[in-house]
Design a protein around this motif. Structure first.
Motif, mmCIF file in Angstrom:
data_model
loop_
_atom_site.group_PDB
_atom_site.id
_atom_site.type_symbol
_atom_site.label_atom_id
_atom_site.label_comp_id
_atom_site.label_asym_id
_atom_site.label_seq_id
_atom_site.Cartn_x
_atom_site.Cartn_y
_atom_site.Cartn_z
ATOM 1 N N ARG A 109 26.935 42.157 24.855
ATOM 2 C CA ARG A 109 27.610 41.757 23.617
ATOM 3 C C ARG A 109 26.742 41.985 22.371
ATOM 4 N NH1 ARG A 109 26.470 36.731 26.140
ATOM 5 N NH2 ARG A 109 24.871 35.521 25.053
ATOM 6 N N SER A 110 25.459 42.243 22.565
ATOM 7 C CA SER A 110 24.568 42.488 21.421
ATOM 8 C C SER A 110 24.734 43.882 20.835
ATOM 9 C CB SER A 110 23.110 42.304 21.842
ATOM 10 O OG SER A 110 22.868 40.993 22.289
ATOM 11 N N TYR A 111 25.306 44.793 21.596
ATOM 12 C CA TYR A 111 25.326 46.200 21.213
ATOM 13 C C TYR A 111 26.527 46.545 20.344
ATOM 14 C CZ TYR A 111 21.404 46.913 24.297
ATOM 15 O OH TYR A 111 20.151 46.851 24.874
ATOM 16 N N ASN A 112 26.260 47.432 19.393
ATOM 17 C CA ASN A 112 27.258 47.776 18.387
ATOM 18 C C ASN A 112 28.127 48.970 18.782
ATOM 19 O OD1 ASN A 112 24.432 47.018 16.878
ATOM 20 N ND2 ASN A 112 26.179 45.958 15.994
ATOM 21 N N TYR A 113 27.539 49.911 19.495
ATOM 22 C CA TYR A 113 28.251 51.146 19.829
ATOM 23 C C TYR A 113 28.010 51.490 21.295
ATOM 24 C CZ TYR A 113 28.122 51.549 14.744
ATOM 25 O OH TYR A 113 28.243 51.312 13.400
ATOM 26 N N TRP A 114 29.036 52.098 21.900
ATOM 27 C CA TRP A 114 28.988 52.441 23.321
ATOM 28 C C TRP A 114 29.475 53.857 23.555
ATOM 29 C CZ3 TRP A 114 27.322 49.189 27.239
ATOM 30 C CH2 TRP A 114 27.058 47.865 26.860
#
Length: 124
Positions: A109-114
């Motif tokens: 959930r910390s990540y902005n882009y995948w």
């Protein structure tokens, strides 16, 4: 628009190696921490490895420590995951992700882009 494109997945026998790459289309790539996650069918996405924006700090899940190595090339906007001594339980879709603040790198959930993911299958 930010895009993350993984490559390098495939089918490999147990004990073999693969190198995943993730190219990120963002001008400020060198300011993002990067992570690799994986997800097997019916299992929640799990943390694999992460690297700080400079590459000076790396983090690994216990299950891959000593076998996997994360690295990055900021000149090429690319992060890598070298996977050695692969096991059947490493079979999953592997995702790279970008995180803007260098915090909570073990949490999806910390990540902005995948990225869209690349399949890794390890046969016994």
């Amino acid at each position: 628009q930010v895009q993350l494109v993984e490559s390098g997945g495939g089918l490999v026998q147990a004990g073999g190696s693969l190198r995943l790459s993730c190219v990120v289309s963002i001008r400020t790539f060198s300011t993002y921490a990067m992570g690799w996650f994986r997800q097997a069918p019916g299992i929640e996405r799990e943390f694999v490895a992460a690297i700080s924006w400079s590459g000076s700090s790396t983090y690994y899940a216990d299950s891959v420590k000593g076998r996997f190595t994360i690295s990055r090339d900021n000149a090429k906007n690319t992060v890598y995951l070298q996977m050695n001594s692969l096991k059947p339980e490493d079979t999953a879709v592997y995702y790279c992700a970008a995180e803007a603040y260098g915090l909570g790198l073990g949490k999806a959930r910390s990540y902005n882009y995948w990225g869209q993911g690349t399949q890794v299958t390890v046969s016994s």
